[in-house]
Design a protein around this motif. Structure first.
Motif, PDB file in Angstrom:
ATOM      1  N   PHE A 299      -4.938  -2.032   6.924  1.00 49.35           N
ATOM      2  CA  PHE A 299      -4.209  -3.113   6.248  1.00 49.35           C
ATOM      3  C   PHE A 299      -4.978  -3.581   5.016  1.00 49.35           C
ATOM      4  CE2 PHE A 299      -2.302  -4.679  10.549  1.00 49.35           C
ATOM      5  CZ  PHE A 299      -1.484  -3.573  10.576  1.00 49.35           C
ATOM      6  N   ILE A 300      -6.293  -3.743   5.192  1.00 51.63           N
ATOM      7  CA  ILE A 300      -7.100  -4.256   4.078  1.00 51.63           C
ATOM      8  C   ILE A 300      -7.041  -3.292   2.897  1.00 51.63           C
ATOM      9  CG2 ILE A 300      -9.449  -4.824   3.338  1.00 51.63           C
ATOM     10  CD1 ILE A 300      -9.970  -5.969   6.058  1.00 51.63           C
ATOM     11  N   THR A 301      -7.077  -1.976   3.191  1.00 53.63           N
ATOM     12  CA  THR A 301      -7.009  -1.000   2.104  1.00 53.63           C
ATOM     13  C   THR A 301      -5.691  -1.105   1.350  1.00 53.63           C
ATOM     14  OG1 THR A 301      -8.195   0.424   3.627  1.00 53.63           O
ATOM     15  CG2 THR A 301      -7.450   1.412   1.575  1.00 53.63           C
ATOM     16  N   VAL A 302      -4.581  -1.194   2.100  1.00 48.58           N
ATOM     17  CA  VAL A 302      -3.267  -1.315   1.464  1.00 48.58           C
ATOM     18  C   VAL A 302      -3.232  -2.572   0.597  1.00 48.58           C
ATOM     19  CG1 VAL A 302      -0.825  -1.731   1.906  1.00 48.58           C
ATOM     20  CG2 VAL A 302      -2.067  -0.055   3.283  1.00 48.58           C
ATOM     21  N   ILE A 303      -3.689  -3.693   1.172  1.00 51.23           N
ATOM     22  CA  ILE A 303      -3.658  -4.965   0.449  1.00 51.23           C
ATOM     23  C   ILE A 303      -4.526  -4.879  -0.805  1.00 51.23           C
ATOM     24  CG2 ILE A 303      -4.254  -7.409   0.589  1.00 51.23           C
ATOM     25  CD1 ILE A 303      -3.645  -7.195   3.635  1.00 51.23           C
ATOM     26  N   ALA A 304      -5.736  -4.288  -0.661  1.00 48.93           N
ATOM     27  CA  ALA A 304      -6.654  -4.184  -1.803  1.00 48.93           C
ATOM     28  C   ALA A 304      -6.021  -3.375  -2.929  1.00 48.93           C
ATOM     29  CB  ALA A 304      -7.972  -3.554  -1.363  1.00 48.93           C
ATOM     30  N   GLY A 305      -5.276  -2.327  -2.566  1.00 51.78           N
ATOM     31  CA  GLY A 305      -4.592  -1.527  -3.592  1.00 51.78           C
ATOM     32  C   GLY A 305      -3.628  -2.375  -4.401  1.00 51.78           C
ATOM     33  N   PHE A 306      -2.793  -3.146  -3.703  1.00 53.83           N
ATOM     34  CA  PHE A 306      -1.812  -3.967  -4.424  1.00 53.83           C
ATOM     35  C   PHE A 306      -2.489  -5.077  -5.218  1.00 53.83           C
ATOM     36  CE2 PHE A 306       1.173  -2.239  -1.188  1.00 53.83           C
ATOM     37  CZ  PHE A 306       2.032  -1.637  -2.087  1.00 53.83           C
ATOM     38  N   VAL A 307      -3.587  -5.624  -4.676  1.00 51.03           N
ATOM     39  CA  VAL A 307      -4.302  -6.671  -5.410  1.00 51.03           C
ATOM     40  C   VAL A 307      -4.832  -6.115  -6.733  1.00 51.03           C
ATOM     41  CG1 VAL A 307      -6.342  -8.139  -5.423  1.00 51.03           C
ATOM     42  CG2 VAL A 307      -4.884  -8.068  -3.425  1.00 51.03           C
TER      43      VAL A 307
END
Lengths: 194, 299
Positions: B73-81
């Protein structure tokens, strides 16, 4: 530049004038959530200091030698993944080799992955343009500042338990207002250490 | 069907307002709300990330192994951030300047991880997007309100327009950190008062109940009500039992959405055992009942 003075200045700024929690608003969740008892607040702070210093020691070289200057846009993704990995490694290491410390700090470690104070300090070290040694000092100072704020606030909260609080402020509101007063006291340090 | 979707959307705006009711994402709430415009900027940036990450995680929910879901989840979120960070830098440099480090720190904003963990990883795409949108709007609205209050009291302006600055001296303290804590405290008190009037549970204090990482930390109660050392020891010595407990709890949580009544029967025992760990629904019903009782006795 005299390096001893700058180290002292960074320590003073990190602990008092630019306190992580009370003036930069980083790490508010553990500050409000884990500060009910002084001993849990202390363990949490120790875990945060540990992770902050190690995370800075790893992310600074990664940014300076790998990401800069062509891949700076990857900073956010790389830093959070590195921090998550480091936290896991520390957990495994402590579990295997230093059991007493793991028993005391272990449960706080997963929470630290998503603690914005850790990601925040690694990024601030880069934005402020500090060198490797000063980055480590800055991380240590920020961690100590976090600890000071946590311990002070835990003390304030233990007094709150017996206080006669107006009905509408009971619970979280009075906690936040108490935090406001603690933050107010830290404003008095403004100006120390430049 | 349509009304259910609408309720998912409005859920995040009022009933489960992420800032005032769930008390998530307190760091950006306190830090960027020195002006109403900053509140809107932060809110919109977080909303975009929230909607995109909810959609992506919902699509991937059957492919992400349970054990590594938080890092995933953190990786996905970091990508969008990172995407949002670059967009803001390119098209709204003024906002980038005023939000500073809090723009990349959206990665660790509890609201986004909490919605990924609690909603998007269990629901189809469309409801997840609506949930993200609703939560985002609730976040933006609260931040803007808080920014407006602090700007009005601290600088005498709203959105940069002079309102009271000419005849009342602005109280700069409201722009400084103590003012942030104070205004947030008063807002939570106000929302609690509204909730109490409607017989809904009030926000007592921050606990593990809403924390997105709580499954990761073996549901340890961190505010000192139980002995955390015991939890840690339990986790190391009896991993199997702990895992069973975890599974039990997730099934309970899922069940609570469908069959509230069954769980309510178990509720008293559960509440006695771990006050904060009970699933949201149970807590709500139980507190509602006690609230009614208290109200009745007062009358």
């Amino acid at each position: 530049m005299n390096s001893t003075t700058s180290i002292v200045a960074i320590l003073l700024a990190g602990i008092l004038t630019n306190n992580m929690v009370l003036s930069k608003f980083l790490g508010i969740c553990p500050f409000l959530g884990v500060s009910k008892k002084v001993n849990t607040a202390f363990s949490m702070s120790i875990a945060v200091i540990l992770v902050m210093v190690i995370a800075t020691a790893v992310t600074w070289p990664i940014y300076t030698y790998l990401l800069y200057p062509n891949f700076t846009y990857l900073q956010t993704v790389v830093f959070i993944l590195v921090i998550a990995a480091i936290v896991q490694l520390i957990e495994v290491f402590l579990k295997k080799f230093i059991k007493p410390i793991y028993n005391a700090l272990g449960i706080y470690l997963p929470l630290i992955t998503t603690n914005c104070a850790v990601l925040g300090i690694t990024m601030l070290n880069i934005t402020d343009g500090l060198n490797f040694g000063l980055s480590l000092v800055n991380a240590l100072a920020a961690g100590l500042g976090f600890m000071l704020a946590m311990l002070l606030f835990a003390g304030v909260r233990s007094k709150l338990d017996t206080a006669d609080v107006p009905e509408f402020l009971k619970g979280l509101p009075i906690t936040l207002i108490a935090a406001a007063l603690v933050a107010l006291s830290f404003l008095g340090f403004a100006g120390i250490g430049g | 069907m349509k009304s259910k979707k609408l309720s998912i959307l409005t859920n995040g705006i009022i009933k489960e307002n992420p800032v005032l009711r769930l008390v998530l994402g307190t760091c950006p709430t306190l830090a960027v709300t020195t002006a109403a415009a900053n509140g809107i900027g932060m809110g919109i940036a977080a909303t975009i990330v929230l909607v995109c990450s909810n959609a992506a995680i919902s699509l991937l929910r059957n492919f992400i192994p349970d054990k590594v879901r938080i890092p995933a989840f953190i990786t996905v979120i970091a990508g969008f951030v990172s995407v949002v960070q670059m967009l803001v830098k390119a098209f709204a440099p003024a906002i980038d300047e005023s939000l500073g480090i809090f723009l990349p720190l959206i990665v660790v904003n509890c609201i986004i991880l909490a919605r990924a963990e609690m909603f998007a990883s269990k629901n189809p795409v469309l409801p997840s997007i609506l949930d993200g949108l609703g939560m985002g709007i609730g976040f933006t609205a609260t931040l803007t309100l808080m920014g407006a209050i602090r700007e009005l009291l601290g600088a005498g302006t709203i959105f940069g327009m002079t309102v009271t600055a000419e005849f009342i001296d602005p109280m700069i303290i409201f722009l400084l950190p103590p003012g942030g804590f104070f205004v947030f405290g008063i807002l939570v008190a106000a929302s609690n008062a509204l909730a109490r009037r409607q017989g809904k549970p009030v926000v007592e204090h921050l606990g593990c109940a809403n924390c997105p990482s709580r499954s990761a930390c073996h549901n340890a109660v961190l505010d000192g009500e139980e002995k955390p050392v015991e939890c840690a020891a339990k986790a190391t010595e009896e991993p199997k039992q702990e895992k069973v407990e975890e599974i039990k709890e997730t099934t309970q949580e899922e069940a609570s959405e469908e069959a509230q009544e069954k769980i309510v029967e178990e509720a008293p025992q559960e509440v006695a055992e771990e006050n904060e760990e009970t699933s949201e629904t149970v807590e709500e019903t139980v507190v509602e009942e006690t609230d009614e009782k208290v109200g009745g006795s007062n009358e």
